[in-house]
Every structure is written in structure tokens, then in C-alpha cells.
Design an enzyme around this catalytic site. Structure first.
Site, short mmCIF file in Angstrom:
data_model
loop_
_atom_site.label_atom_id
_atom_site.label_comp_id
_atom_site.label_asym_id
_atom_site.label_seq_id
_atom_site.Cartn_x
_atom_site.Cartn_y
_atom_site.Cartn_z
N GLY A 211 66.67 51.19 76.47
CA GLY A 211 67.01 49.78 76.54
C GLY A 211 68.37 49.62 77.17
O GLY A 211 68.90 50.53 77.80
N PHE A 215 77.30 46.69 78.02
CA PHE A 215 78.10 47.41 79.01
C PHE A 215 77.33 48.53 79.71
O PHE A 215 77.87 49.21 80.57
CB PHE A 215 79.34 48.01 78.35
CG PHE A 215 80.30 46.98 77.81
CD1 PHE A 215 80.91 46.07 78.66
CD2 PHE A 215 80.59 46.93 76.46
CE1 PHE A 215 81.79 45.12 78.17
CE2 PHE A 215 81.47 45.99 75.95
CZ PHE A 215 82.07 45.08 76.81
N ASP A 329 75.76 38.49 63.41
CA ASP A 329 74.76 38.34 64.48
C ASP A 329 73.44 38.99 64.10
O ASP A 329 72.84 39.71 64.88
CB ASP A 329 75.31 38.96 65.77
CG ASP A 329 74.65 38.35 67.00
OD1 ASP A 329 74.09 37.25 66.89
OD2 ASP A 329 74.70 38.99 68.07
#
Length: 576
Positions: A211, A215, A329
Site C-alpha cells: 500500500g 510519504f 484518527d
């Protein structure tokens, strides 16, 4: 190939290593194993280890067995009948005679075992335990056999240590000092020296891309020396610099290094190449939740599976919050911003509220098959999603049970002060909700609860390589000497606890590289005995570690070293 150094090569490490009992003898897996091996050489110390194991067994016992197991611990290690007469200024000594037949039923997982028949009938004394602590344990056991029995009895008496803490305090004294002078500690230093060796790209074999992150891409990789599989997150140096992401990358590295949780991905290694900084992380063979929610059958899970995952997430959030980390998150994949909590959208001050909001969103999505504020494949602007988060009330279908709807509403409360988990009780308050009434969290925390879904080891739970978008080249950014300070802070090599676990427990993940016959039975598992093989090899070369430290006399000719295949075939009974 892993090879331990001579003990004399570890003298500098012996002087510099921090002499902390908790770290060296409890938290670090190899240190814990070797300290326990040292304790097994003295019956009084072995008795302390048996008590700690008995308490640990009690804490993870099934609810229906807890009272019986707790009574067994108390009856085995403390004499109720002579408690008052043997107490000295409020302290109680463990009784001297042990019912070994009852001990035989004490362990189902191999951690607490009865002494062999023929052992002396008198048990070595434990450190003195406050009599009131033992009495409180017995009283609590009769009332409510809590999972925290041996800790909760402490709360009744101010500043009174729990029985297990008394034992640890005792072991951290003179026994710990004696351990540091023993060959077992010398062996530990050899492993620490090996752990601290440089890590480079050549430490690993590199495989397919899994995946992508912010960055750079994420690849599967394998440690050459042990065969252990990991995920390598490569963060391109130029991309970090262009986005001024040095602080973000370093913060991610330090937080992952700090947290040691069964429910949070562990950082195991860091290294650098010419173009990238690399985080080597625990690989999740089953893929992420989003892939399972939307790509395997109709969207969503049955409630039993969703509750199991929610309970594990609750444990992970608790571990993060224990380290004063707000994740913020939480969602099936953490690269979208759809379900941010209202206080985050409004740029208000917050602590752990967004984490519990995220748990509510994720639980809703697992059951319903789409997020609470955006339907599956619905195209909607970010501003509209944020408006819905702040103003709309989520809708519930018949797929939600009464308890599931209740906890989602409590977690998705707009006002963080009224939200479940934000009223001073944190994860403990969330755990008490009726949705989790069938979850034994103590057993869940040590992975003793059967999961509702087990990934197929032959399946790949991620996108096809051709479906993963590649990063474009970064132009106009140049690396120079000013970047080296940041790189030196980032690249620190192996992380102690994951590295030691890899050496000790690599056989648990060895299915990735095992050799089998036509009946799917193991023929060979080269990496499964990593720690044992190296220790045996070193013991063949050095019969007594003390001799290397304390004597300069000529050594006898070493025993002829047996090869790996000789040892392997010997285990199968193929060689005498």
C-alpha cells in the site's frame, strides 16, 4: 546468521546498561526468561515466580472458574488457619505446607505447575505480605471474585502494596543483585550486544508493495536471520523535506517506539537508505478493516464480529491513553478525514474525546456498512460531511441491536463533555457498557479469546499491485548536510522488546516460510528454534560462562560442535 559475541566483548555494556529491575527482568522478553531461569536455581526464588504465575493465571481465568481459582491461590500460598498467630506486627508469612494435589490443577497454560512428586513438602517462604492485604483478598473473593482481586484489595488501605508488588519489590533487591553476578546476566548482555548491532537494508529481504502512506510506499519484508515477516514503510527523504514533515515523521517514530501493546502496530526497526527513511512495523496478514468491510461480500459485519473488533480497539485506545497519546484518527483506514470529531472540525481544545468519537464511527460503519455521515460510494464534498457531523443525527437500521445503538449514540454525542469515555472513567467506562457484557477483557488482552474471523494464510487481503497508485518524482528538492541531524535521530536500529520477541517467538509466525509435505505437516522449521539453537550452540563452545569472566586458566579442548542439521535430525530421532 545470528551469533553471540564472547562475554568479554560485553564488558563495556555491563557497565553502561541501566540496572532497572522492571526493564531488565520483566519487560524485556529475553531478560525475563533468563531471570526466571536464574530464579529456578534457588527454590525460594522459584516459589516467588510460582506465586506471580498463579496470580497471572487467576487474572485471565474464565468468569465461572474465577472464585475457585482465587481460593486455590490463597490456600496454596497463605495459611488462613494460622494467619493471626503467625502475623508479626500486621504482616503474614505464607504457610509452610502445600497441597501438591491441588497445585496439579492450577495451570492450563503451562505457566504455573506443581512441583514434582518427591519434592520436599515445605514451601519456601514468600516475602512477608501484609496480613490485611490477604484478609482483604479473601473477603473480596467471597463477595465478588473480581478479575483485579489481588490489586483491588490494595485500594482499601492507603499506600498498601499489592501482594504481587511485594514479591516484585523483594526480587528487585538482593536477588536482582545476585542475578547481575550470574552467568544468566552475562548471557543477557550477549543478546543485548547482538540486539544493538547496526540495521541496514541488507538486514531484510524485500517483497511486493502492500500500500502507500503519506510519504511513500509500504512493502512486505523479511528478516534474513530469523525469517520473520514485517511491513516496511519507506518515507522518501525528498518528499518529507518538501512537505516540512520532519517533525511529523520523527514524532510518529517516537510514539510507535514508545507504545508496546498487543493492539497497536509495533515499531521493530528503523534504518535509512540513500533515498528513504524506513520504519519496519508489525505486518497485519489480514489486511485493514476497510478492505473487509467493503470488499468481502455485502458491506458490513454481523454484530458479534463488530463487537469483538470494538473491544480490541477499546483496549488499544486504553494502551495509547496510558502513554498520554491521543490517536484522533480512528477509522478503517487512517488517510481520510471524513469522520473527524466536531471539536476537531471546530478547532477546539480536546484530549481523548476524538478517539471515542472515532470508535463510535467505526462501530457504526462495521455494523451498517457505511459511515454514519456518508453512505457507501456517496459523492459528497468535505464541507457537507463536516456540516453533517456538527448538525445531523445519525440514523439506525434494524441491523443494530438495542445495546449497539445505545453505545453508538453515547460515543457519537456532539458535546465531548457528555460523550462516553470522556467523563473521567475513560476506557473503563466504555468497557462497562452492556454491549461488552460477554467480553472477558482480561482474556482478550492476552489473546485468549477466539476471534470470530481468522485470515486465510494463503490469501492476500490488500489491493492488487496494479491498483496501487505510484508516487510521482519529487523535483527541485535537494538533500544536504543540515538534514543529517534529523536522520541520526530517526535511525536508531532495533527496538528492544519487539526484537527480543522476534527471537523468542518467531515460530508463532513461521507459517510464512515453513516447509511442508503433501499432507501439510511441518517437515522443517529453520527459524522456529532460533533462541534455543543459538544458546545451545554457545553452551557447547563454553561449558561455564563464569570461567570466561573470572578465570584465565587454560581451557580444556572444546567439545566438537555439532552442525545445524545434526541437531535438527536429532530432534526427529533420526540420529542417536
Amino acid at each position: 546468521m545470528l551469533k553471540l559475541p564472547p562475554v568479554s566483548q560485553c564488558n563495556e555494556l555491563r557497565q553502561s546498561i541501566e540496572k532497572d529491575y522492571s526493564s531488565l527482568c520483566d519487560k524485556q522478553p529475553i531478560g525475563r526468561l533468563l531471570f526466571r531461569q536464574f530464579c529456578s536455581t534457588q527454590y525460594s526464588l522459584q516459589r516467588c515466580i510460582e506465586f506471580l504465575d498463579a496470580v497471572a493465571e487467576y487474572e485471565v481465568s474464565p468468569d465461572e472458574d474465577r472464585r475457585e481459582r482465587g481460593q486455590l491461590v490463597l490456600n496454596t500460598f497463605f495459611n488462613n488457619e494460622v494467619a493471626e498467630s503467625s502475623s508479626i506486627q500486621g504482616w503474614i508469612m505464607p504457610f509452610e505446607r502445600v497441597d501438591h494435589t491441588s497445585l496439579a490443577h492450577a495451570s492450563t497454560h503451562g505457566r504455573w505447575v506443581a512441583p514434582a512428586s518427591g519434592c520436599c513438602n515445605t514451601a519456601a517462604p514468600l516475602p512477608r505480605i501484609p496480613a490485611r492485604v490477604v484478609r482483604a483478598c479473601r473477603l473480596r473473593l467471597k463477595e465478588i471474585p473480581s478479575k483485579e482481586l489481588f490489586k483491588e484489595c490494595v485500594s482499601r488501605y492507603n499506600c498498601t502494596p499489592s501482594s504481587s508488588r511485594v514479591v516484585h519489590r523483594y526480587l528487585s533487591g538482593k536477588p536482582f543483585e545476585e542475578y547481575q553476578e550470574s552467568p544468566y546476566f552475562s548471557r543477557f548482555l550477549q543478546w543485548k550486544w547482538l540486539e544493538r548491532q547496526p540495521v541496514t537494508k541488507k538486514t531484510f529481504r524485500h517483497y511486493r508493495v502492500l500500500g502507500k502512506g503519506g510519504f511513500g510506499e509500504v512493502y512486505a519484508c523479511q528478516v534474513r536471520a530469523t525469517g520473520k515477516m514485517y511491513a516496511c514503510k519507506k518515507m522518501l527523504k525528498k518528499r518529507i523535506k518538501r512537505r516540512n514533515g520532519e517533525a511529523m515523521a520523527l514524532n510518529e517514530k517516537r510514539l510507535l517506539e514508545k507504545v508496546q501493546s498487543r493492539f497497536v502496530v509495533s515499531l521493530c526497526y528503523t534504518y535509512e537508505t540513500k533515498d528513504a527513511l524506513c520504519l519496519v512495523l508489525t505486518i497485519m496478514n489480514g489486511g485493514d478493516l476497510k478492505f473487509h468491510i467493503y470488499n468481502l461480500g455485502s458491506p458490513g459485519f454481523n454484530e458479534q464480529r463488530a463487537v469483538f473488533y470494538a473491544a480490541e480497539l477499546c483496549c488499544g485506545l486504553e494502551d495509547l491513553q496510558r502513554e498520554r497519546i491521543a490517536y484522533r484518527d480512528l477509522k478503517p483506514e487512517n488517510i481520510l478525514l471524513d469522520d473527524r470529531a466536531p471539536e476537531v472540525i471546530n478547532n477546539e481544545a480536546y484530549t481523548y474525546g476524538p478517539d471515542w468519537w472515532g470508535l463510535g464511527c467505526l462501530l457504526y460503519e462495521m455494523i451498517q456498512g457505511h459511515s454514519p455521515f456518508r453512505r457507501f460510494k456517496e459523492k459528497v464534498k468535505r464541507e457537507e460531511v463536516e456540516r453533517r457531523v456538527k448538525e445531523d443525527t445519525e440514523e439506525y437500521s434494524p441491523r443494530f441491536s438495542e445495546d449497539a445503538e445505545s453505545i453508538c449514540r453515547m460515543l457519537l454525542t456532539k458535546d465531548p463533555k457528555q460523550r462516553l469515555g470522556c467523563q473521567g472513567d475513560g476506557a473503563a467506562g466504555v468497557r462497562k457498557h452492556p454491549l461488552f457484557k460477554n467480553i472477558n477483557f482480561k482474556r482478550l488482552e492476552v489473546h485468549m479469546v477466539e476471534p470470530p474471523f481468522c485470515p486465510d494464510r494463503n490469501a492476500v487481503y490488500c489491493k492488487d499491485i496494479m491498483d496501487i497508485e505510484q508516487f510521482s518524482m519529487v523535483r527541485g528538492i535537494y538533500l544536504d548536510a543540515t538534514d543529517t541531524t534529523f536522520y541520526s535521530q530517526f535511525v536508531t536500529g532495533s527496538v528492544s522488546i519487539p526484537w527480543q520477541n522476534e527471537v523468542l517467538l518467531v515460530s508463532m509466525t513461521a507459517a510464512q516460510v515453513r516447509v511442508t509435505d503433501e499432507n501439510d505437516k511441518d517437515v522443517c522449521m529453520i527459524e522456529s528454534e532460533c533462541f534455543k539453537d543459538i544458546n545451545e550452540s554457545e553452551n557447547e563452545e563454553t561449558q561455564d560462562l563464569r570461567q570466561e569472566d573470572k578465570t584465565c586458566q587454560p581451557k580444556p579442548a572444546p567439545k566438537r560442535k555439532r552442525g545445524f542439521f545434526h541437531r535438527l535430525l536429532s530432534r526427529w530421532g533420526c540420529m542417536s
